[in-house]
Design a protein around this motif. Structure first.
Motif, PDB file in Angstrom:
ATOM      1  N   LEU A 264      26.054   3.545  88.852  1.00  0.00           N
ATOM      2  CA  LEU A 264      27.395   2.395  88.679  1.00  0.00           C
ATOM      3  C   LEU A 264      27.450   2.208  87.206  1.00  0.00           C
ATOM      4  CD1 LEU A 264      27.563  -0.703  90.436  1.00  0.00           C
ATOM      5  CD2 LEU A 264      27.694  -0.724  88.051  1.00  0.00           C
ATOM      6  N   ILE A 265      26.379   2.209  86.426  1.00  0.00           N
ATOM      7  CA  ILE A 265      26.583   2.000  84.964  1.00  0.00           C
ATOM      8  C   ILE A 265      27.560   3.153  84.276  1.00  0.00           C
ATOM      9  CG2 ILE A 265      25.336   1.835  82.763  1.00  0.00           C
ATOM     10  CD1 ILE A 265      23.078   0.556  84.440  1.00  0.00           C
ATOM     11  N   LEU A 266      27.023   4.251  84.550  1.00  0.00           N
ATOM     12  CA  LEU A 266      27.668   5.254  84.219  1.00  0.00           C
ATOM     13  C   LEU A 266      29.129   5.555  84.782  1.00  0.00           C
ATOM     14  CD1 LEU A 266      25.022   8.223  84.537  1.00  0.00           C
ATOM     15  CD2 LEU A 266      25.783   7.051  82.191  1.00  0.00           C
ATOM     16  N   GLY A 267      29.367   5.092  85.948  1.00  0.00           N
ATOM     17  CA  GLY A 267      30.784   5.078  86.623  1.00  0.00           C
ATOM     18  C   GLY A 267      31.705   4.273  85.746  1.00  0.00           C
ATOM     19  N   ILE A 409      22.612  -3.733  79.443  1.00  0.00           N
ATOM     20  CA  ILE A 409      22.759  -4.310  78.221  1.00  0.00           C
ATOM     21  C   ILE A 409      23.317  -3.339  77.133  1.00  0.00           C
ATOM     22  CG2 ILE A 409      21.379  -5.603  76.376  1.00  0.00           C
ATOM     23  CD1 ILE A 409      19.882  -6.797  78.479  1.00  0.00           C
ATOM     24  N   ALA A 410      22.485  -2.069  77.256  1.00  0.00           N
ATOM     25  CA  ALA A 410      22.946  -1.081  76.295  1.00  0.00           C
ATOM     26  C   ALA A 410      24.391  -0.482  76.584  1.00  0.00           C
ATOM     27  CB  ALA A 410      21.930   0.042  76.519  1.00  0.00           C
ATOM     28  N   ALA A 411      24.627  -0.625  77.696  1.00  0.00           N
ATOM     29  CA  ALA A 411      26.138   0.070  78.282  1.00  0.00           C
ATOM     30  C   ALA A 411      27.265  -1.087  77.464  1.00  0.00           C
ATOM     31  CB  ALA A 411      26.047   0.455  79.409  1.00  0.00           C
ATOM     32  N   PHE A 412      27.124  -2.283  78.134  1.00  0.00           N
ATOM     33  CA  PHE A 412      28.032  -3.348  78.346  1.00  0.00           C
ATOM     34  C   PHE A 412      27.941  -4.623  77.280  1.00  0.00           C
ATOM     35  CE2 PHE A 412      27.692  -1.598  82.718  1.00  0.00           C
ATOM     36  CZ  PHE A 412      28.704  -0.766  82.441  1.00  0.00           C
ATOM     37  N   VAL A 413      26.653  -4.544  76.714  1.00  0.00           N
ATOM     38  CA  VAL A 413      26.807  -5.595  75.648  1.00  0.00           C
ATOM     39  C   VAL A 413      26.413  -4.998  74.190  1.00  0.00           C
ATOM     40  CG1 VAL A 413      25.357  -7.565  74.902  1.00  0.00           C
ATOM     41  CG2 VAL A 413      25.533  -7.061  77.346  1.00  0.00           C
TER      42      VAL A 413
END
Length: 459
Positions: A264-267, A409-413
């Motif tokens: 989901l995060i990568l998507g 956190i790493a992806a979206f913050v």
């Protein structure tokens, strides 16, 4: 059908190999089918690969549920088979079927009536949602068959009938690949269906596999595929199943959902990341085939030995098992390195996705040692002795209190680049490894969980 007590410790390895080899073949065939899907869809479009990859997350979750029920049942069935109590084995099969059928109906209904909502969880891309909806509607048929098949095959494996399970899987997998080619490309006069063709091929192969299970059951003298087993009552067995099997089930759901969250995060970081990750997953599955087969075979073999109350021999066998897994984990990493150039050469991806794929393959050549060792200990050694709670607690803390929040956190913050986020999420297995090793050395997992007078107490 009691396992012969070995005369010397070295006989553990031949017996482990006998049980593991058919599972290796099954896992390789499963990985080959997934690889064939990706290769064929690669000829359709990158969107087709991405859509099936995301829609298949539900199949992955469902597989984890079935695997949890199956391995949970294996904990009880292997020990009761070692004790020689086939009536208890049949009762455990019935209990597992109750749960698997209920969950199959739930997932099938969701896939049939709410596919768009299911796809929106993983992506906001309208093209991927449309393709995924077509795939999920057809897959609802496969979900209904799958739960029954997986429970029955798990019980057959727990009593040592691994070759029959392998033969059934070979039929289903080969049929799946053949039908994929027919329906994806429109061969033999069939319509050219692309993504929908993958789902149709899977549904038909599952129906055929269920029919083969019924044929095997009709000739079986010990454990049959009999829905009547669901009505065999034993309060003691049901309590044991809930106490030991449900933590294993929830453990696998927690583990599967966490990996689904990684997707989901990568998507939400772009279709290039999704496409690269879908190919990496296939390659990683090839590398871990032997490792996971050893875990499955070890759970069966150690469970039988413990059921026969040969605890010292079980402890020595567990030591041999994790050492063998370390070797196969290292070999799996080498396999990933060896086939990476071939994957990169034939992958029809954008330049960005190809760069992601190259680095992700390098990361996984080291990463797979972690899941190989941890899976053998949690799903093989610990569960053989009826210890399923530790794995659940360990994965909840490691994946849901560390890896998933860190990835989000790493992806979206912090807005880290894709490869940095991916590498961070791949530290999950190594964070929990010291705690798993400590639990193994303490030996609390080694228990005979069988009971006497099960059905007299129920009556």
């Amino acid at each position: 059908m009691r396992l012969r007590k070995p005369d010397a410790a070295p006989t553990f390895y031949p017996e482990l190999l006998r049980l593991a080899l058919p599972v290796v073949v099954q896992n390789l065939l499963s990985a080959a089918v997934n690889s064939a899907d990706v290769v064929m869809l690669n000829a359709v479009s990158q969107d087709a690969i991405s859509a099936v990859s995301l829609a298949s997350q539900y199949a992955n979750i469902l597989f984890m549920i079935y695997y949890g029920l199956g391995t949970g049942a294996t904990m009880l069935c292997a020990q009761y088979h070692g004790k020689g109590d086939l009536r208890a084995v049949r009762a455990v099969e019935g209990i597992a079927l109750r749960f698997s059928l209920a969950l199959s109906v739930l997932f099938a209904a969701a896939a049939l009536f709410f596919p768009e909502g299911m796809m929106r969880i993983y992506t906001s891309d309208p093209a991927l949602i449309a393709l995924g909806c077509d795939y999920l509607r057809v897959m609802s048929v496969a979900y209904l068959c799958w739960g029954v098949i997986e429970v029955y095959l798990a019980v057959l494996r727990s009593i040592g009938r691994v070759t029959i399970c392998m033969a059934l899987n070979i039929v289903a997998f080969c049929l799946n690949v053949l039908l994929n080619a027919v329906f994806i490309f429109g061969l033999l006069g069939a319509p050219r269906l692309g993504v929908t063709g993958v789902a149709i091929a899977t549904a038909i192969s599952r129906l055929v596999e269920l029919a083969c299970c019924l044929a095997v059951s009709a000739r079986s003298r010990d454990v049959k595929l009999n829905l009547g087993y669901m009505f065999v009552r034993s309060r003691a067995l049901f309590r044991d199943f809930l106490r030991m099997s449900l933590p294993a089930l929830f453990n696998d759901i927690v583990w599967g959902l966490a990996f689904s969250m990684y997707s989901l995060i990568l998507g939400h970081m772009g279709s290039d990341a999704v496409a690269a990750n879908s190919l990496v997953t296939v390659v990683r599955n090839l590398g871990t085939t032997a490792c996971f087969a050893l875990a499955s075979a070890g759970a069966i073999l150690l469970g039988r030995i413990i059921g026969e109350n040969r605890l010292d021999e079980a402890r020595a066998g567990a030591s041999k098992l994790w050492r063998a897994t370390l070797v196969t984990g290292i070999c799996g990493g080498l396999i990933i390195l060896l086939i990476s150039p071939l994957v990169l050469r034939f992958a029809d991806l954008t330049d960005t996705a190809r760069h992601y794929l190259r680095v992700m393959l390098m990361i996984n050549s080291v990463y797979i040692i972690g899941p190989a060792m941890n899976t053998t200990l949690i799903c093989g050694i610990f569960r053989a002795g009826g210890d399923s709670r530790f794995g659940l607690i360990c994965d909840v803390l490691d994946m849901w209190c560390y890896a998933v929040p860190a990835g989000l956190i790493a992806a979206f913050v912090l807005h880290w680049p894709v490869l940095a986020v991916y590498a961070l999420m791949c530290t999950d297995e190594f964070v929990k490894m010291p705690f798993i090793a400590r639990h193994y050395r303490r030996g609390d997992w080694l228990r005979n969980i069988t009971r006497d007078e099960l059905f007299e107490a129920a009556e």
